[in-house]
Design a protein around this motif. Structure first.
Motif, PDB file in Angstrom:
ATOM      1  N   TRP A 131       0.827  -1.198   0.000  1.00 38.11           N
ATOM      2  CA  TRP A 131       0.000   0.000   0.000  1.00 38.11           C
ATOM      3  C   TRP A 131       0.868   1.257   0.000  1.00 38.11           C
ATOM      4  CZ3 TRP A 131      -0.292   4.017   3.487  1.00 38.11           C
ATOM      5  CH2 TRP A 131       0.305   3.818   4.739  1.00 38.11           C
ATOM      6  N   THR A 143      -5.293   6.289  -0.017  1.00 39.21           N
ATOM      7  CA  THR A 143      -4.324   5.196  -0.099  1.00 39.21           C
ATOM      8  C   THR A 143      -4.742   4.221  -1.191  1.00 39.21           C
ATOM      9  OG1 THR A 143      -5.490   3.886   1.577  1.00 39.21           O
ATOM     10  CG2 THR A 143      -3.757   5.386   2.351  1.00 39.21           C
ATOM     11  N   SER A 171      -8.759   3.811  -1.467  1.00 40.59           N
ATOM     12  CA  SER A 171      -9.623   4.067  -0.314  1.00 40.59           C
ATOM     13  C   SER A 171     -10.792   4.978  -0.647  1.00 40.59           C
ATOM     14  CB  SER A 171      -8.800   4.683   0.826  1.00 40.59           C
ATOM     15  OG  SER A 171      -8.204   5.914   0.410  1.00 40.59           O
ATOM     16  N   ASP A 172     -10.695   5.750  -1.740  1.00 39.82           N
ATOM     17  CA  ASP A 172     -11.778   6.680  -2.077  1.00 39.82           C
ATOM     18  C   ASP A 172     -12.660   6.195  -3.218  1.00 39.82           C
ATOM     19  OD1 ASP A 172      -9.935   6.930  -4.106  1.00 39.82           O
ATOM     20  OD2 ASP A 172     -10.139   9.104  -4.295  1.00 39.82           O
TER      21      ASP A 172
END
Length: 214
Positions: A131, A143, A171-172
């Motif tokens: 990551w 991330t 993550s988005d």
């Protein structure tokens, strides 16, 4: 008159013989066809060991999820080296699944599952995750997980087929990535390292609690 009777008898004999030959030929073709079908089924089964491996995997995975296997666990921490957890899942006949979870540094983690039959792995599933930050703001950073999945199928203790699948999860992102919809790519099987890891784990099958390094 005798000639006519004799001729008719000959015609009748030939006709009966032809019908008999047709019946014998038909039965022979039927038997050959049936045998061919049976042989075809046997051949298909013999030529498709991947399906058999998948069935055996599914049975053990179901037992694992239903917690029908007894388990023992130990942890290790090698400081600058990897640290992780190892779980041995067994039934009355011995170890059936080994689960290995570990991390290196702060941006890498991996998991390995060894599915075992007759004391040897017949299927290994490995997942690596790296990551990194990928945009956003200092208050709300984004991330990204770069994930690599490897599936290794074994036959007679030799690698039969190796598949690799790569994908990323941010993550988005609004829609979740569905790994099952991503096709695996067949790759060259290089199993020395992961089999060494398996042997190393197996040496600690009676280990309890925590140790420093494997």
């Amino acid at each position: 008159m005798k000639i006519l009777v004799l001729t008719a008898s000959m015609l009748l004999f030939v006709s009966c013989k032809n019908e008999k030959d047709k019946i014998i030929l038909k039965e022979s073709i039927s038997r050959d066809s049936s045998t061919a079908k049976k042989d075809s089924v046997k051949t298909d089964t013999a030529e498709n060991p991947i399906d058999q491996i998948k069935k055996e995997y599914a049975v053990l995975q179901a037992q694992l999820e239903a917690k029908k296997l007894s388990s023992s666990k130990f942890s290790y921490d090698c400081h600058d080296e990897p640290s992780g957890d190892v779980i041995f899942n067994s039934d009355k006949d011995g170890i059936k699944v080994i689960e290995h979870f570990y991390a290196e540094h702060s941006h890498f983690s991996a998991s390995e599952k060894y599915f075992i039959k007759d004391g040897n792995p017949f299927f290994i599933f490995r997942q690596e995750t790296v990551w990194n930050f990928d945009g956003g703001t200092p208050e709300k950073p984004v991330t990204k997980d770069d994930i690599t999945e490897t599936r290794i199928y074994f036959q007679n203790n030799q690698p039969l087929k190796c598949l690799e699948k790569k994908y990323s999860i941010k993550s988005d992102q609004k829609e979740k990535t569905a790994p099952d919809t991503i096709p695996g790519k067949e790759i060259r099987c290089n199993v020395d390292k992961i089999l060494q890891s398996y042997q190393s784990l197996l040496k600690h099958k009676d280990q309890k609690g925590s140790i420093q390094c494997l």
